[in-house]
Enzyme design. Structure first.
Site, PDB file in Angstrom:
ATOM      1  N   THR A  27      -5.709  -7.061  10.524  1.00  0.00           N
ATOM      2  CA  THR A  27      -5.999  -5.813  10.031  1.00  0.00           C
ATOM      3  C   THR A  27      -5.449  -4.646  10.868  1.00  0.00           C
ATOM      4  OG1 THR A  27      -7.873  -6.815   8.961  1.00  0.00           O
ATOM      5  CG2 THR A  27      -7.931  -4.484   8.916  1.00  0.00           C
ATOM      6  N   PHE A  34     -15.537   3.793   6.505  1.00  0.00           N
ATOM      7  CA  PHE A  34     -14.259   4.242   6.295  1.00  0.00           C
ATOM      8  C   PHE A  34     -14.021   4.047   4.856  1.00  0.00           C
ATOM      9  CE2 PHE A  34     -14.278  -0.473   7.470  1.00  0.00           C
ATOM     10  CZ  PHE A  34     -13.918  -1.103   6.276  1.00  0.00           C
ATOM     11  N   LYS A  40       0.939  -1.117   0.036  1.00  0.00           N
ATOM     12  CA  LYS A  40      -0.024  -0.166   0.215  1.00  0.00           C
ATOM     13  C   LYS A  40       0.957   1.350  -0.154  1.00  0.00           C
ATOM     14  CE  LYS A  40      -3.871  -2.053   1.990  1.00  0.00           C
ATOM     15  NZ  LYS A  40      -5.352  -2.090   3.423  1.00  0.00           N
ATOM     16  N   ARG A  60       2.287  -6.495   9.257  1.00  0.00           N
ATOM     17  CA  ARG A  60       1.592  -5.260   9.922  1.00  0.00           C
ATOM     18  C   ARG A  60       2.392  -4.770  11.231  1.00  0.00           C
ATOM     19  NH1 ARG A  60      -3.967  -7.220   7.580  1.00  0.00           N
ATOM     20  NH2 ARG A  60      -4.328  -5.916   5.884  1.00  0.00           N
ATOM     21  N   ASN A  87      -1.870   0.130   6.561  1.00  0.00           N
ATOM     22  CA  ASN A  87      -1.633  -0.903   7.284  1.00  0.00           C
ATOM     23  C   ASN A  87      -0.647  -1.854   6.279  1.00  0.00           C
ATOM     24  OD1 ASN A  87      -3.632  -1.933   5.628  1.00  0.00           O
ATOM     25  ND2 ASN A  87      -4.773  -3.182   6.936  1.00  0.00           N
ATOM     26  N   ARG A 146      -2.100 -14.288   4.872  1.00  0.00           N
ATOM     27  CA  ARG A 146      -2.863 -13.674   5.761  1.00  0.00           C
ATOM     28  C   ARG A 146      -2.426 -13.881   7.218  1.00  0.00           C
ATOM     29  NH1 ARG A 146      -7.441 -11.350   4.258  1.00  0.00           N
ATOM     30  NH2 ARG A 146      -8.422 -11.392   6.179  1.00  0.00           N
ATOM     31  N   HIS A 175      -2.329  -5.639   1.528  1.00  0.00           N
ATOM     32  CA  HIS A 175      -3.689  -6.202   1.611  1.00  0.00           C
ATOM     33  C   HIS A 175      -3.411  -7.584   0.897  1.00  0.00           C
ATOM     34  CE1 HIS A 175      -7.910  -7.049   0.210  1.00  0.00           C
ATOM     35  NE2 HIS A 175      -7.137  -7.516  -1.007  1.00  0.00           N
ATOM     36  N   TYR A 217     -12.622  -2.326  -3.999  1.00  0.00           N
ATOM     37  CA  TYR A 217     -13.021  -2.474  -2.622  1.00  0.00           C
ATOM     38  C   TYR A 217     -14.616  -2.233  -2.575  1.00  0.00           C
ATOM     39  CZ  TYR A 217      -8.378  -2.048  -0.328  1.00  0.00           C
ATOM     40  OH  TYR A 217      -7.245  -2.532   0.144  1.00  0.00           O
ATOM     41  N   GLU A 225      -9.588 -10.759  -7.587  1.00  0.00           N
ATOM     42  CA  GLU A 225      -8.640  -9.596  -7.370  1.00  0.00           C
ATOM     43  C   GLU A 225      -7.512  -9.933  -8.206  1.00  0.00           C
ATOM     44  OE1 GLU A 225      -7.747  -9.476  -3.151  1.00  0.00           O
ATOM     45  OE2 GLU A 225      -9.766  -8.997  -2.726  1.00  0.00           O
TER      46      GLU A 225
HETATM   47  P1  CMP Z   1      -7.735  -4.379   3.458  1.00  0.00           P
HETATM   48  O1  CMP Z   1      -7.192  -5.788   3.441  1.00  0.00           O
HETATM   49  O2  CMP Z   1      -7.069  -3.501   2.314  1.00  0.00           O
HETATM   50  O3  CMP Z   1      -9.162  -3.976   3.245  1.00  0.00           O
HETATM   51  C1  CMP Z   1     -10.072  -3.083   3.656  1.00  0.00           C
HETATM   52  C2  CMP Z   1      -9.377  -2.115   4.183  1.00  0.00           C
HETATM   53  O4  CMP Z   1     -10.000  -1.145   4.870  1.00  0.00           O
HETATM   54  C3  CMP Z   1      -8.373  -2.746   5.385  1.00  0.00           C
HETATM   55  O5  CMP Z   1      -7.480  -3.554   4.953  1.00  0.00           O
HETATM   56  C4  CMP Z   1      -8.115  -1.655   6.227  1.00  0.00           C
HETATM   57  O6  CMP Z   1      -6.748  -0.909   5.798  1.00  0.00           O
HETATM   58  C5  CMP Z   1      -9.096  -0.458   5.809  1.00  0.00           C
HETATM   59  N1  CMP Z   1      -9.814  -0.517   7.031  1.00  0.00           N
HETATM   60  C6  CMP Z   1     -10.157   1.009   7.543  1.00  0.00           C
HETATM   61  N2  CMP Z   1     -10.800   1.020   8.601  1.00  0.00           N
HETATM   62  C7  CMP Z   1     -11.091  -0.180   9.091  1.00  0.00           C
HETATM   63  C8  CMP Z   1     -12.025  -0.898   9.889  1.00  0.00           C
HETATM   64  N3  CMP Z   1     -12.738  -0.195  10.973  1.00  0.00           N
HETATM   65  N4  CMP Z   1     -12.306  -2.054   9.837  1.00  0.00           N
HETATM   66  C9  CMP Z   1     -11.503  -2.879   8.714  1.00  0.00           C
HETATM   67  N5  CMP Z   1     -10.764  -2.303   7.625  1.00  0.00           N
HETATM   68  C10 CMP Z   1     -10.484  -1.138   7.857  1.00  0.00           C
END
Ligand code: CMP
Length: 138
Positions: A91, A57, A9, A102, A112, A85, A115, A49, A126
């Site tokens: 996350t 968010f 990212k 992370r 973070n 993962r 992904h 997304y 994807e």
């Molecule tokens: P990612 O795996 O890229 O998928 C969705 C992204 O939304 C997640 O990682 C986070 O970086 C972002 N995000 C921001 N806020 C939240 C939240 N409250 N819960 C989950 N994902 C979040």
């Protein structure tokens, strides 16, 4: 063998740590079989997304993912989805396990660092979103 889609990212591309992330990926036994550095458009980020479009968010997620380049990758290994993962960590980096990508690099739940696909169906969607078959060399 299984494949998963990874995104390094903007918080990582701007800090110039994509090589460090790739080292952790390769040390875990995942092979990077496709990779490109791109700048997502707002439309691409919204489509990628789409499952989060009703979340609070969503707008900040799209803004962040389009704020700087990302590196999109296809990773291959036995159980690649679960393995990636595991090494990404949770996350929210505040509660991620020691030694995960992370925990090591992420700045916040938004910034973070990486992904990874969450299921075989997501991985297929994807991977197809970013790569044509000829760009993936296993
Ligand atoms: P990612 O795996 O890229 O998928 C969705 C992204 O939304 C997640 O990682 C986070 O970086 C972002 N995000 C921001 N806020 C939240 C939240 N409250 N819960 C989950 N994902 C979040």
């Amino acid at each position: 063998m299984e494949r998963t889609l990874s995104i390094i990212k903007p918080d990582a591309t701007t800090r110039n740590i994509t090589g460090k992330v790739n080292s952790m990926i390769e040390d875990a036994g995942l092979r990077i079989i496709a990779q490109k550095r791109i700048r997502l458009t707002p439309l691409q980020a919204e489509e990628f997304y789409a499952e989060h479009k009703d979340k609070a968010f969503f707008t900040s997620l799209v803004d962040f993912m389009t704020s700087a380049p990302v590196v999109v990758q296809v990773l291959e290994a036995d159980d690649a989805i679960a393995l990636y993962r595991k090494i990404m960590g949770t996350t929210n980096p505040a509660v991620a396990e020691e030694g995960t990508i992370r925990k090591t690099f992420a700045l916040s739940i938004d910034k973070n660092t990486v992904h990874g696909s969450d299921s075989p169906e997501s991985a297929k969607r994807e991977i197809d979103f970013f790569f044509s078959g000829t760009e993936i060399v296993g």
